[in-house]
Design an enzyme around this catalytic site. Structure first.
Site, mmCIF file in Angstrom:
data_model
loop_
_atom_site.group_PDB
_atom_site.id
_atom_site.type_symbol
_atom_site.label_atom_id
_atom_site.label_comp_id
_atom_site.label_asym_id
_atom_site.label_seq_id
_atom_site.Cartn_x
_atom_site.Cartn_y
_atom_site.Cartn_z
ATOM 1 N N LYS A 266 1.861 -6.139 0.010
ATOM 2 C CA LYS A 266 1.428 -7.189 0.928
ATOM 3 C C LYS A 266 2.602 -7.628 1.813
ATOM 4 O O LYS A 266 3.754 -7.521 1.391
ATOM 5 C CB LYS A 266 0.956 -8.413 0.125
ATOM 6 C CG LYS A 266 -0.393 -8.263 -0.537
ATOM 7 C CD LYS A 266 -0.779 -9.548 -1.251
ATOM 8 C CE LYS A 266 -2.120 -9.405 -1.952
ATOM 9 N NZ LYS A 266 -3.251 -9.192 -1.020
ATOM 10 N N ARG A 340 -11.146 -5.086 -8.057
ATOM 11 C CA ARG A 340 -12.363 -4.337 -8.408
ATOM 12 C C ARG A 340 -12.080 -3.283 -9.464
ATOM 13 O O ARG A 340 -12.944 -2.946 -10.276
ATOM 14 C CB ARG A 340 -12.977 -3.739 -7.128
ATOM 15 C CG ARG A 340 -12.093 -2.768 -6.418
ATOM 16 C CD ARG A 340 -12.482 -2.574 -4.948
ATOM 17 N NE ARG A 340 -12.051 -3.687 -4.104
ATOM 18 C CZ ARG A 340 -12.232 -3.759 -2.788
ATOM 19 N NH1 ARG A 340 -12.884 -2.786 -2.165
ATOM 20 N NH2 ARG A 340 -11.803 -4.779 -2.096
HETATM 21 N N1 BES Z 1 -6.160 -10.901 -4.304
HETATM 22 C C1 BES Z 1 -6.518 -10.337 -3.061
HETATM 23 C C2 BES Z 1 -7.545 -11.164 -2.301
HETATM 24 C C3 BES Z 1 -7.132 -12.544 -1.871
HETATM 25 C C4 BES Z 1 -6.656 -12.764 -0.598
HETATM 26 C C5 BES Z 1 -7.257 -13.607 -2.735
HETATM 27 C C6 BES Z 1 -6.300 -14.032 -0.214
HETATM 28 C C7 BES Z 1 -6.899 -14.872 -2.338
HETATM 29 C C8 BES Z 1 -6.419 -15.093 -1.079
HETATM 30 C C9 BES Z 1 -7.090 -8.946 -3.259
HETATM 31 O O1 BES Z 1 -6.617 -8.249 -4.353
HETATM 32 C C10 BES Z 1 -6.737 -8.161 -2.058
HETATM 33 O O2 BES Z 1 -5.591 -7.937 -1.845
HETATM 34 N N2 BES Z 1 -7.728 -7.753 -1.301
HETATM 35 C C11 BES Z 1 -7.522 -7.004 -0.120
HETATM 36 C C12 BES Z 1 -8.548 -5.896 -0.084
HETATM 37 C C13 BES Z 1 -8.288 -4.854 0.948
HETATM 38 C C14 BES Z 1 -7.055 -4.060 0.586
HETATM 39 C C15 BES Z 1 -9.487 -3.956 1.025
HETATM 40 C C16 BES Z 1 -7.665 -7.928 1.068
HETATM 41 O O3 BES Z 1 -8.479 -8.853 1.020
HETATM 42 O O4 BES Z 1 -6.922 -7.761 2.037
HETATM 43 MN MN MN Z 2 -4.832 -7.192 -3.907
#
Ligand code: BES
Ligand code: MN
Ligand code: ZN
Length: 490
Positions: A266, A340
């Site tokens: 990230k 997931r």
């Molecule tokens: N934990 C995150 C989602 C999230 C984002 C929770 C902001 C709380 C606040 C999740 O694991 C994630 O990183 N999701 C990605 C998915 C993408 C790679 C398809 C996202 O939302 O960017």
């Molecule tokens: Mn994630």
């Protein structure tokens, strides 16, 4: 754990008002009629309360709102909080009043004069929910907490009505403690220990370690944690308060104690917020605690997948293909779509092991749900209209925002992989829906299921109706209500 405010109910003793320390709160209906307690406050303050009640400001006050008189003459108390409360106040107004009192009081003692007003227990619930601060990591010792006394005409009835509500508040406090905890404190091992401690409440708690998870074939869950030094775990919490042999409700939670994104790292800005990525597991834990505390007459099993998503020399890579416990293969396109991968194995295990009557999973799953619904509503995805509508109604009654989202074959098609049974991401479009579609592939035929994407509501940057800034405890009350409406014997 952050303890609940000590809160007691008693008959009204008007002679206590003058010498009460801290704050005194008094209920006045919008017509401005003063009851016995209010008349005493008015007399002691030489008519100040009556003047406030006759003011322009009070005539515009909303049900449940609180106006404060600071340092009133005639009372030892530092302030009088005047609650505008109709005699027929609804639950929302009563809770709102309680929350306002809790916010005002800080750590001071509080005496609430509720007289014969209705919804006294709901005022207490509002106080208990809002009276929360996360101080585990403050070095300055906070002053000893003051106590709350509520004087009312039927204290035993209020007490009896408040007891299950306090169980819910305590569950929500646990959820908030877990969600607020930093990841160097709430490690996977520490999380499991905190859950094991709940066996003292009568829950049956079992911790599955990596060896057991390997034998079970939970490879998609394990691949998420394989880059971390902290061992992955699945914790199973059972509350068997219902009829013996009745199939349980299964609650499944995403417990990523920290989500760096893994190799699909990230961006740095805001990454610290990913300490809350175990929010789904936090809600499951809070609900299980509430059920045990209120001795719910329901069979419920809570399962949480606890992992840490880190980049390292042995982290899972984009392009890796992993075989899930179900047997389906997953091409990991993005290691940041890890929730997931954790949930699908825990959901499969939940169904194989417990043959649940219904299954609800909770997860801070996608940033896309925040784009869609903001911080007001969780995304609700379901294969069963009856269960889904019952949940939406429960959430609405509890003032916890929830909004149904679609599922469908066209979204599922976006998960097709060239080399495996599916990819772990769909693409930019409808990111929350394709995430839900991924999970639905692991729901067995005939199992009513709800997926709650709580990324926007688990922890927020501004206070909400019943919570200060930070972890909200969203869902603990709604799920308790759903359970008592649908799964609890009378
Ligand atoms: N934990 C995150 C989602 C999230 C984002 C929770 C902001 C709380 C606040 C999740 O694991 C994630 O990183 N999701 C990605 C998915 C993408 C790679 C398809 C996202 O939302 O960017
Ligand atoms: Mn994630
Ligand atoms: Zn995540």
């Amino acid at each position: 754990m952050t303890a609940l405010t000590p809160l007691t109910f008693a008959e009204t003793q008007i002679d206590e008002i003058a010498k009460a320390k801290g704050r005194v709160a008094v209920c006045v209906d919008p017509e401005g009629r003063l009851d016995v307690g209010a008349r005493r406050v008015n007399k002691l303050t030489r008519g100040a309360l009556a003047r406030l009640v006759e003011s322009e400001a009070f005539s515009q006050a909303k049900p449940g709102s609180v106006t404060t008189m600071a340092y009133p003459a005639g009372l030892e108390a530092e302030a009088v909080d005047v609650i505008c409360l109709p005699k027929s106040a609804d639950q929302t107004a009563a809770r709102k009043a309680g929350a306002a009192l809790a916010k005002n009081r800080g750590k001071a003692d509080l005496l609430v004069l509720a007289g014969s007003f209705r919804r006294v227990a709901q005022i207490a619930y509002g106080i208990a929910m809002r009276d929360y601060t996360f101080e585990d990591h403050k070095s300055a010792p906070s002053k000893a907490e003051g106590a709350v006394r509520i004087m009312c005409s039927k204290p035993e009835d209020a007490q009896a009505e408040a007891a299950p509500l306090m169980a819910i508040a305590e569950g929500a406090h646990m959820t908030r403690d877990l969600v607020n905890a930093p990841a160097n404190v709430l490690t996977t091992t520490n999380f499991a220990e905190r859950l094991e401690e709940m066996s003292a409440l009568g829950l049956k708690v079992e911790v599955l370690d990596e060896d057991q998870l390997t034998s079970l074939g939970m490879n998609t869950l394990l691949c998420v944690g394989q880059g971390s030094d902290s061992p992955s775990k699945v914790v199973v919490m059972r509350w068997d308060g219902g009829k013996k042999g009745d199939a349980p409700l299964a609650l499944v939670g995403k417990g990523v104690v920290f989500d760096t994104g893994g190799i699909s790292l990230k961006p740095g800005a805001g990454m610290e917020d990913m300490t809350m990525d175990m929010g789904g597991a936090g809600v499951v834990a809070g609900v299980m605690r509430s059920l045990a505390l209120r001795k719910a007459k329901a069979n419920v099993v809570g399962l949480v997948g606890i992992v840490e998503n880190m980049p390292s020399g042995n982290a899972v890579r984009p392009g890796d293909v992993i075989t899930s416990m179900k047997g389906d293969t997953v091409e990991v396109i993005n290691t940041d779509a890890e929730g997931r991968l954790v949930l699908c194995d825990v959901m499969w295990y939940a169904q194989e092991e417990f043959k649940p009557a219904a299954m609800i999973d909770l997860a801070t799953l996608t940033g896309a749900i925040i784009v869609g619904l903001g911080h007001e509503n969780a995304g609700v995805f379901s294969n069963d209209d009856a269960l889904c509508n019952a949940f939406l109604k429960a959430a609405q009654t509890e003032g916890e925002g929830a909004w149904r989202m679609p599922l469908g074959q066209a979204y599922d098609d976006l998960l097709k992989s060239r080399i495996a049974d599916m990819k772990n991401i769909g693409g930019r479009a409808a990111g929350s829906v394709t995430a839900a579609q991924f999970l639905q592939r692991f729901v067995q035929d005939g199992v009513p299921w709800i997926h709650l994407d709580i990324a926007g509501v688990a922890s927020v940057k501004a206070e909400t109706a019943l919570a200060p800034t930070g972890a909200t405890g969203w869902g603990v009350a709604a799920l308790n209500r759903l359970i008592s409406n649908m799964f609890e014997a009378d």
